[in-house]
Design a protein around this motif. Sequence first.
Motif, PDB file in Angstrom:
ATOM      1  N   ALA A 270       0.855  -1.234  -0.086  1.00 48.89           N
ATOM      2  CA  ALA A 270      -0.008   0.017   0.136  1.00 48.89           C
ATOM      3  C   ALA A 270       0.928   1.326  -0.069  1.00 48.89           C
ATOM      4  O   ALA A 270       0.668   2.215  -0.583  1.00 48.89           O
ATOM      5  CB  ALA A 270      -0.951  -0.047   1.046  1.00 48.89           C
ATOM      6  N   ASP A 271       1.955   1.206   0.709  1.00 48.05           N
ATOM      7  CA  ASP A 271       2.770   2.316   0.788  1.00 48.05           C
ATOM      8  C   ASP A 271       3.551   2.724  -0.597  1.00 48.05           C
ATOM      9  O   ASP A 271       3.850   3.727  -1.100  1.00 48.05           O
ATOM     10  CB  ASP A 271       3.924   2.150   1.656  1.00 48.05           C
ATOM     11  N   VAL A 272       3.776   1.374  -1.271  1.00 49.37           N
ATOM     12  CA  VAL A 272       4.370   1.543  -2.663  1.00 49.37           C
ATOM     13  C   VAL A 272       3.276   2.241  -3.550  1.00 49.37           C
ATOM     14  O   VAL A 272       3.966   3.096  -4.322  1.00 49.37           O
ATOM     15  CB  VAL A 272       4.689   0.010  -3.165  1.00 49.37           C
ATOM     16  N   TYR A 273       2.243   1.888  -3.313  1.00 46.49           N
ATOM     17  CA  TYR A 273       1.103   2.340  -4.186  1.00 46.49           C
ATOM     18  C   TYR A 273       1.064   3.921  -4.259  1.00 46.49           C
ATOM     19  O   TYR A 273       1.053   4.763  -5.098  1.00 46.49           O
ATOM     20  CB  TYR A 273      -0.089   1.816  -4.207  1.00 46.49           C
ATOM     21  N   LEU A 274       0.973   4.165  -2.921  1.00 37.88           N
ATOM     22  CA  LEU A 274       0.914   5.862  -2.479  1.00 37.88           C
ATOM     23  C   LEU A 274       2.170   6.205  -2.938  1.00 37.88           C
ATOM     24  O   LEU A 274       2.050   7.816  -3.399  1.00 37.88           O
ATOM     25  CB  LEU A 274       0.651   5.998  -0.958  1.00 37.88           C
ATOM     26  N   MET A 275       3.466   6.100  -2.785  1.00 38.29           N
ATOM     27  CA  MET A 275       4.578   6.653  -3.217  1.00 38.29           C
ATOM     28  C   MET A 275       4.582   6.803  -4.669  1.00 38.29           C
ATOM     29  O   MET A 275       5.185   7.630  -5.200  1.00 38.29           O
ATOM     30  CB  MET A 275       5.642   5.841  -2.646  1.00 38.29           C
ATOM     31  N   TYR A 276       4.227   5.868  -5.272  1.00 38.72           N
ATOM     32  CA  TYR A 276       4.111   5.808  -6.791  1.00 38.72           C
ATOM     33  C   TYR A 276       3.242   6.873  -7.228  1.00 38.72           C
ATOM     34  O   TYR A 276       3.358   7.654  -8.204  1.00 38.72           O
ATOM     35  CB  TYR A 276       3.756   4.455  -7.335  1.00 38.72           C
ATOM     36  N   SER A 277       2.227   6.977  -6.614  1.00 40.05           N
ATOM     37  CA  SER A 277       1.226   8.098  -6.996  1.00 40.05           C
ATOM     38  C   SER A 277       1.556   9.341  -6.757  1.00 40.05           C
ATOM     39  O   SER A 277       1.376  10.170  -7.802  1.00 40.05           O
ATOM     40  CB  SER A 277      -0.236   7.959  -6.092  1.00 40.05           C
TER      41      SER A 277
END
Length: 653
Positions: A435-442
Amino acid sequence: MKNRILTYVAVAIAALVTFSSCDDYLTQSNPNTIIVDNYWKNLDDCEMGMITVYNQLRRQNAHQIIAENLRSGMGYPGLGRPTPTNTTNARFYNQVFGNTDQAPNQKWAELYMGIFRANQVIRGLEGIKDDMSSVNDKQKWKDLMAEARFFRGYFHYWVASSFNKGEVIIYDFVPEDEANGDFYQGIQSEQTVRNFYRKDLKYAFDSLPAVGNRQGFAYGERATRYSAAFALAQSYLSQPVGVDYDSAKIYLEDIIQSGYFELSHIKDNMTTDGENNSESILEIAYDRNLKPEAGDYSPANSTYSNYAQQLSSQGGWRTCFPSCWLIMAYKDDEKDLNDDRNFIDIVTRDEEQEDGSTVVVTDTITIPYNLRASYSIALPDDSLEYYGDQPSVVANFQYSQSTANYRKLTNWDICTNENELNARSGVNYRLMRLADVYLMYSECLIKGGTDATNTTEAIKYVNKVRHRAGLRLLGTVTDGEWPELGDPTSNKPLTYIGDMVDFRNIVGQEDSNFPIYDPESGLDQRVFMNIKEPKNLMMWMMHVERPLELSMEGMDTRLIDIRRWSNNLEWFNTREYFRELSSRRYYGEHFKYINTEGNEATRWQAVLKHGIFATDPNRGVYIDFTQAAQNYIEDVHAYWPLPTEEVISNPNL
């Protein structure tokens, strides 16, 4: 630090325990000592040395999660309003800490002990390199070296992200000779330190197994290529000046495109039941089962944590509660009423049939709060059980206590009181997850709110995180992977919120314009902004998605987030952030419930609401961060100062 290291070195290992399972590997408690040089003879010795590194990762004084949570505006320091009774934690909350406080001194010592242990493994491996003859031995040597380099780099990154604006000490060797000054290294520039730890992390990225989980181990149990990718992405996002979104994006895409990870149920990231799920990239393993060789309350030997005892209202110390703005952000986030997960069946009555039998009659109701809120914090009027009963029954929610407790890192789902577990918690600490990966990616896709090119794609990754928690999705149906659900002709909201999103928990209120609660008019102030504007999406991630998804997780996640945004975003300043939070006002609504004796009882001022209760002058007003807003100075409080113990003992500082 020298004295701490020498104390460990003075105790040699008399006998090494063997391990028979992955879980034993990760929760070995015997390596509380530092392994002496004449021990490193083969790969098994180095494998045991690696256990000492994982053991050091477990040390709670290295995390300082209560202090970090309070410094970052995510918590209130325990009992007592308006004046906290815990004066130590109040120092962090009020931004009046210094280099004599225990927290920075302990954190510094424990993180450098992790570096010391990783360096011992590296030197041990270098000493046996020429003995590696078989293909399997060479591969195992490579994996262990990459793992040791990962942790040496990661611990250095952690120190640099915590202390003295990143200007800290580098240890790329095992200190031995005090007379030669081994233990008294000088401070290096932030850029030099950054180059050093990135070199280690890139070595690990290139050399660690490119798998979701290492052979014989579950997800997140041991470091992989993707743990290094995660750390590297963090380092590019958090560098003090000039965020490198392009480099961070490369490493985040490596994780996303690997195909090894997928989002799990939201509760799987909160309890022992869902540990090491498919979302996990790296977890700190804890085990509440006492090891035969460990003393009951030996912090050096223990494989359990006392985080539950620190946070819980049931058999705990209640050292930190969620801050008011965080509670309201959790509560106000809209659940998708077209998602079956947001409904539960409750027993309403027993109905007697004509034949004399009894049928249990149930009714389907909407859960009070969204799943992410309910599994993250305990609220008095929630339906999710808390330590075996309804939250209001077991916990004393009220003005001088709290209006919410953290569920994260506690054992609310497996006991009725933390004392049943003898103050030992086995809940893993989630360090890195998808989930952190997705938010950093966004964030990378919109380059911190400055680039509108990929806004739609960025919203899709935010919506992945929201959908798994049963939340309404941002934007329109083109901004997600799920169909629009619901009847537009009914009063029930559709799955997608639309482009105009309620930002009341983000923009706050002006001092002269608090929303005043009037029972007759029911005034409710809302502010709508277009989520398709990249700056607005960035603000949403800063003040909703990241704090709500990642509270009480990661490596000082919130503190590093607000610092890097303050350094790199023209429109965000941490001091102003605290001032804005301190301008908000809240009140508590009384809550009636049925107690264990079956009688109606009341939790006074227990349900937190926006604004001031205008018609009741005796109703307490909740205000957070008044002193923090006055005291916070970026140059003083954004990082821990160099700790006193190091300054006094090290002549090169």
